[in-house]
Design an enzyme around this catalytic site. Structure first.
Site, mmCIF file in Angstrom:
data_model
loop_
_atom_site.group_PDB
_atom_site.id
_atom_site.type_symbol
_atom_site.label_atom_id
_atom_site.label_comp_id
_atom_site.label_asym_id
_atom_site.label_seq_id
_atom_site.Cartn_x
_atom_site.Cartn_y
_atom_site.Cartn_z
ATOM 1 N N ASP A 1 32.239 40.153 53.814
ATOM 2 C CA ASP A 1 33.046 38.968 54.099
ATOM 3 C C ASP A 1 32.390 38.220 55.252
ATOM 4 O OD1 ASP A 1 33.537 40.460 56.304
ATOM 5 O OD2 ASP A 1 35.654 40.752 55.934
ATOM 6 N N GLY B 1 33.661 37.341 58.153
ATOM 7 C CA GLY B 1 34.146 37.648 59.486
ATOM 8 C C GLY B 1 35.250 36.713 59.952
ATOM 9 N N PHE C 1 38.243 36.073 58.755
ATOM 10 C CA PHE C 1 39.569 36.692 58.751
ATOM 11 C C PHE C 1 39.770 37.573 59.989
ATOM 12 C CE2 PHE C 1 42.580 40.035 57.559
ATOM 13 C CZ PHE C 1 43.644 39.278 57.094
ATOM 14 N N ASP D 1 35.141 30.897 57.023
ATOM 15 C CA ASP D 1 36.304 30.056 56.718
ATOM 16 C C ASP D 1 37.334 30.211 57.817
ATOM 17 O OD1 ASP D 1 36.867 32.726 56.143
ATOM 18 O OD2 ASP D 1 38.358 32.216 54.624
ATOM 19 N N ASP E 1 39.665 43.304 46.531
ATOM 20 C CA ASP E 1 39.374 44.365 47.501
ATOM 21 C C ASP E 1 40.629 44.558 48.323
ATOM 22 O OD1 ASP E 1 38.952 41.818 49.223
ATOM 23 O OD2 ASP E 1 39.022 43.456 50.672
ATOM 24 N N CYS F 1 45.739 62.600 36.513
ATOM 25 C CA CYS F 1 44.505 62.181 37.180
ATOM 26 C C CYS F 1 43.470 63.308 37.087
ATOM 27 C CB CYS F 1 44.815 61.856 38.633
ATOM 28 S SG CYS F 1 43.371 61.374 39.579
ATOM 29 N N CYS G 1 40.747 63.441 39.098
ATOM 30 C CA CYS G 1 39.919 63.474 40.316
ATOM 31 C C CYS G 1 39.846 64.902 40.875
ATOM 32 C CB CYS G 1 40.438 62.488 41.364
ATOM 33 S SG CYS G 1 41.766 63.105 42.406
ATOM 34 N N CYS H 1 43.168 66.184 42.404
ATOM 35 C CA CYS H 1 44.234 66.529 41.465
ATOM 36 C C CYS H 1 43.875 67.733 40.597
ATOM 37 C CB CYS H 1 44.571 65.328 40.594
ATOM 38 S SG CYS H 1 45.346 64.011 41.560
ATOM 39 N N HIS I 1 41.650 60.615 46.049
ATOM 40 C CA HIS I 1 42.586 60.356 44.955
ATOM 41 C C HIS I 1 42.994 58.882 44.896
ATOM 42 C CE1 HIS I 1 45.856 60.302 42.197
ATOM 43 N NE2 HIS I 1 46.533 59.637 43.124
HETATM 44 ZN ZN LIG Z 1 43.766 62.347 41.610
#
Ligand SMILES: [Zn+2]
Length: 366
Positions: free
Chosen positions: A82, A84, A86, A136, A261, A299, A301, A304, A330
């Site tokens: 970005d 900067g 913000f 900006d 994001d 899930c 992952c 999990c 997760h």
């Molecule tokens: Zn998970």
């Protein structure tokens, strides 16, 4: 009828399927995850890093000297930074805006710095970012129409300067980069439409919608994205900055957004709020004390497939480092899975149905 679409974003560091969610690596790291976790395990193709933070520490010149951000942080895939803007407006106590840029004090040590449309392009090129953002002005919420208009017009002038500078720099650079301008205009649809229309003259590789998630009611953020959907060219990626909650991701996609994001999956993970396919789990709660089930049974992952809710709750209460590692892993995976479901539904032509289902489930969950 929705405006959802799929696509492929080509960068010098790989192709990215869109719609895409970009995990946030503010300080050139997604807190709690290694680059191997991100690239190999989670399949992240693009990360966001923060110009303001990296400019203050360790500094863009040091990163340039270390071979750029990809090499410095050992990240093989794409990076978006970005501008900067913000952070200058949200973190820096003392700041002064003038036509040429913004002067501010570092939130770290109070030292004085200045960002201009040109200097933030230079900093991001020193990082070697694949996608750069223009400086900006991101006004707080709420502001008057008059101030929002003034800030939007300044943002437009900065975008023109940034692009002129960027194009000149590109003539001598061997590497490929893109610079996105940002639609601003606070919560006023007329200003946002005026801003988007004027940005078209720049004919850029992509467009961002900024100034969202600054404290406005959530339906208003969606309304503001909707306001410029028909103006921004359909052949270019659109990026909604800093959004959103899991149930909101398909809402933005339905409004023609390709990139998002947000710090939520990683920040909330550390705070004990976990997103699952069955809704939110507040892991500190007593109900999980002896819960042997995985955090999210659907899930796949690492967290999990290996650990129980009871164990995660224990790690959280004990303040163990491993808690943040497992929880972040997760939550980021949950966001990526949602995006994969969205892309799949769009390709099958069942996205409107998918959206209806998400809406009714999130209405039930309150
Ligand atoms: Zn998970």
């Amino acid at each position: 009828m929705t405006r959802a679409r799929t696509g492929i974003l080509h960068t010098a560091h790989g192709d990215i399927e869109t719609p895409v969610f970009m995990p946030v690596g503010t300080q050139a790291t997604v807190k709690g995850l290694t680059q191997r976790d991100l690239a190999e395990d989670l399949g992240v193709k693009i990360l966001l890093a923060n110009t303001y933070h990296l400019y203050l520490r360790p500094g863009h010149e040091l990163i340039r000297k270390m071979g750029g951000l990809h090499r410095f942080m050992s990240w093989p895939n794409a990076i978006l930074t970005d501008s900067g803007g913000f952070q200058v407006f949200s973190l820096s106590e003392l700041r002064k805006i003038d036509e040429g840029g913004v002067t501010f004090q570092s939130h770290l040590d109070g030292s004085t710095h200045r960002f201009t449309p040109e200097s933030t392009v230079d900093a991001q090129l020193a990082y070697g970012s694949d996608i750069l953002m223009v400086l900006d002005e991101c006004p707080e919420y709420p502001v008057s129409h008059e101030y929002a208009r003034e800030a939007m017009q300044r943002t437009l002038r900065w975008a023109r300067k940034a692009h002129e500078h960027f194009r000149a720099r590109m003539e001598t650079m061997p590497t490929r980069h893109a610079l996105f301008p940002i639609v601003q205009g606070s919560m006023f649809a007329d200003l946002r439409r005026e801003c988007a229309g004027a940005l078209l003259d720049l004919d850029t590789d992509g467009y961002a919608v900024g100034g969202l998630s600054v404290g406005e009611p959530r339906p208003l953020s969606l309304e503001m994205v909707e306001a410029t959907e028909d103006i921004l060219p359909r052949s270019r990626p659109r990026y909604a900055m800093g959004v959103g909650m899991p149930a909101e991701l398909p809402e933005y996609v339905a409004r023609g957004i390709d990139m998002m994001d947000c710090v939520l999956p990683s920040r909330n993970a550390r705070n004990g709020c976990l997103f699952t396919s069955e809704g939110r789990v507040i892991i500190k709660n007593a109900q999980y004390k002896d819960d042997e089930r995985p955090l999210d049974p659907r899930c796949t992952c690492y967290t999990c497939t290996h650990y129980s809710r009871a164990y995660l709750r224990h790690l959280f209460h004990a303040g163990e480092m491993l808690y943040a590692v497992l929880a972040t892993r997760h939550n980021v995976r949950r966001y990526l899975d949602i995006m994969a479901e969205i892309r799949h539904a769009i390709r099958l032509g069942s996205f409107p149905e998918y959206l209806r289902c998400v809406r009714s489930t999130s209405a039930e969950a309150g």
